[in-house]
Scaffold this active site. Structure first.
Site, PDB file in Angstrom:
ATOM      1  N   GLU A  27       0.827  -1.203   0.000  1.00 59.42           N
ATOM      2  CA  GLU A  27       0.000   0.000   0.000  1.00 59.42           C
ATOM      3  C   GLU A  27       0.866   1.259   0.000  1.00 59.42           C
ATOM      4  OE1 GLU A  27      -3.463   1.973   2.897  1.00 59.42           O
ATOM      5  OE2 GLU A  27      -2.026   0.523   3.693  1.00 59.42           O
ATOM      6  N   LYS A  47      -9.384   2.203  -2.580  1.00 58.36           N
ATOM      7  CA  LYS A  47      -9.816   1.761  -1.246  1.00 58.36           C
ATOM      8  C   LYS A  47     -11.174   2.366  -0.892  1.00 58.36           C
ATOM      9  CE  LYS A  47      -7.839   1.514   3.450  1.00 58.36           C
ATOM     10  NZ  LYS A  47      -6.657   1.941   4.247  1.00 58.36           N
ATOM     11  N   CYS A  68      -5.414  -2.998   3.340  1.00 58.20           N
ATOM     12  CA  CYS A  68      -5.099  -2.705   4.739  1.00 58.20           C
ATOM     13  C   CYS A  68      -6.321  -2.795   5.649  1.00 58.20           C
ATOM     14  CB  CYS A  68      -4.434  -1.323   4.820  1.00 58.20           C
ATOM     15  SG  CYS A  68      -3.661  -0.969   6.421  1.00 58.20           S
TER      16      CYS A  68
END
Length: 539
Positions: free
Chosen positions: A294, A349, A401
């Site tokens: 990420e 995301k 994440c």
């Protein structure tokens, strides 16, 4: 001065004389809070990095014994104490993230807010305690309150769900049937049944039929989980792929890492070049797919350096990047990078980290946050597009994440045909804390839940390759530059958990609401009956 004994008078004139007795400070007033605190801390100890998954049901057994015979207000207090002493050590990584400028208040405040959910659970459990099969209703109530915790506050914070304490052990296979909600229910139910068994044996001092039934109920989730282990598939169903993940490392400076994006990029490129040299030297096999963690780089337009690096690998890559939109806003993204044609499909995301990637209640936050100014811009969440990408002839599902803590990202990817799951993450914010291994435990649960291999690619660790049965086949350490290359199976079979989807969670929630309603009705009828009996006695 001599101590004074408080004499309790006879209740009625002429009643048989009772010897004077001295009131003693009730020990239960001390024992119950102490047991609630001890149980909450035992619950914390069941989480990674400790392989003590079996402590979780014992912790809930302790909580159930504390709540036994209590009313709502006391149940709320004991549940809150259980939750507060659990979240305090679990979330200490917030101190590493925010640093000394903030002090302990965000950590304490979040722990307090999350403990309120456990307090409410404790109060509501007392309402269902007189229903038949009370341990089941109590477990349903506790797990049901994990659902709104994934919504509020600030878009939800499901960290510390019961299921996340079970990346291994007897309960884990249940994830393939009902996901995280069913695993959590099984753990709590086992604990509550153990408490019921202990209470019955203490009261009657012999093995009765109800005690035997309670013992069987405590064993049922464990037996069910163990029976499911042979059904957890790990074999390839559509071939295999060799996957490489690069961990470039980062300085351990917490939130100040915001200004070190160039360092992240340089370190990731440097480690990629070392991996490329090892491949050319024949030390490791050539990967079919390369994965960057990420926010390993920032993409604002054409990137010739990444183009050349991916071309040198001769394999497609999934590049974790901060992507600048045409209007200047940023998205935390993963970009499919082809060795010939360059950047292609991009996933953004969806579940952003509050106060990390966006700031809720900004006007209030500015009063206490030294890092906010008029130039600080919130990231923009994605809409779920391209969550399943095609790379190396493989459908790869991506979630980034923090999204590992939520049920829907991985489930949506698998339903869209993902044969492999990839989790780019940046845990360099959180120092040497337990945060990274806590998050890895979530990915291990997701592997079993969806019967997919999972590749965790972290900036500074822990990176890992996880088999479909949750086993970590290889991993890196924290704050080291390293790479992993491993062979992973591609799987196409969907689990019952995938087919049921959110219905499992909402079904358990509906049952819990029904149980609370039934408990309220029973309590109301009991009070009316007691009032009627007292009135007849007065007449």
């Amino acid at each position: 001065m001599a101590p004074v004994a408080v004499t309790v008078a006879d209740p009625e004139p002429g009643a048989q004389h009772q010897p004077a007795r001295t009131r003693r400070f009730p020990r239960a007033w001390l024992l119950r809070p102490a047991a609630a605190l001890a149980s909450g801390f035992a619950y914390y100890l069941s989480f990674a990095p400790r392989p003590l998954w079996w402590l979780a049901p014992l912790a809930f057994a302790g909580l159930a014994l504390v709540l036994r015979g209590r009313r709502f207000r006391a149940g709320f207090g004991y549940g809150f104490a259980f939750g507060f002493v659990f979240f305090l050590p679990l979330l200490t990584w917030l101190l590493d993230f925010l640093g000394p400028d903030f002090g302990p208040w965000p950590w304490l405040g979040l722990s307090f807010a999350l403990a309120l959910y456990h307090g409410l659970a404790g109060g509501l459990i007392t309402l269902v305690s007189r229903l038949p099969a009370a341990p089941l209703w109590g477990a349903l109530v506790f797990i049901a309150l994990e659902t709104p915790r994934a919504w509020f506050p600030f878009g939800g914070f499901p960290w510390g769900r019961v299921a996340f304490s079970q990346p291994e052990g007897a309960f884990l296979p249940l994830a393939s049937v009902g996901g995280a909600p069913l695993v959590g229910l099984a753990v709590v139910l086992t604990g509550f049944c153990l408490a019921g068994l202990a209470a019955r044996l203490w009261e009657v001092r012999k093995l009765t039929r109800p005690a035997v039934l309670t013992a069987l109920a405590a064993l049922l989730p464990v037996v069910a989980g163990l029976a499911l282990w042979p059904t957890i598939g790990t074999g390839a169903q559509d071939g295999e792929r060799t996957v490489a993940t690069v961990q470039g490392n980062a300085p351990d400076i917490g939130l100040a890492l915001q200004g070190e994006r160039t360092v992240l990029r340089d370190n990731t490129i440097a480690e990629s070049r070392r991996l490329l040299a090892a491949i050319r030297a024949g030390k490791v096999p050539k990967p079919d797919l390369l994965v960057w963690p990420e926010s390993a780089t920032t993409v604002t337009g054409p990137d010739l350096q990444v183009d050349q690096l991916v071309a040198n690998f001769g394999a497609p890559a999934l590049i974790g990047a901060i992507y600048r939109l045409p209007d200047g806003h940023l998205q935390n993204s993963v970009i499919a990078w082809d060795p010939r044609t360059g950047p292609g499909a991009r996933y953004a995301k969806q579940q952003l980290v509050p106060f990390g990637e966006y700031v809720p209640a900004r006007k209030v936050a500015e009063l206490v946050t030294p890092f906010l100014d008029n130039e600080t811009v919130d990231m923009v969440p994605g809409d779920g597009a391209n969550q399943t990408m095609t790379a190396a002839g493989t459908k790869v599902g991506v979630f980034i994440c923090y999204e590992a803590a939520f049920d829907y990202p991985a489930r949506d990817a698998v339903r869209d045909g993902a044969e492999l799951l990839v989790v780019p993450t940046n845990n360099a914010w959180y120092g040497e804390s337990e945060m990274s291994v806590q998050q890895l435990a979530m990915s291990r649960l997701r592997a079993v839940e969806h019967s997919r291999a999972v590749v965790v690619s972290a900036v500074s660790g822990v990176s890992a390759i996880v088999a479909p049965d949750g086993t970590v086949t290889s991993s890196t350490g924290l704050f080291t530059a390293d790479s992993l290359v491993g062979r992973v199976p591609l799987r196409t079979q969907t689990t019952l958990s995938d087919r049921l989807g959110a219905w499992t969670e909402y079904g358990l929630l509906a049952l819990a609401i029904a149980g609370v309603a039934g408990g309220l009705v029973l309590r109301f009828r009991t009070r009316r009956s007691s009032a009627g009996t007292a009135g007849e006695a007065a007449d």
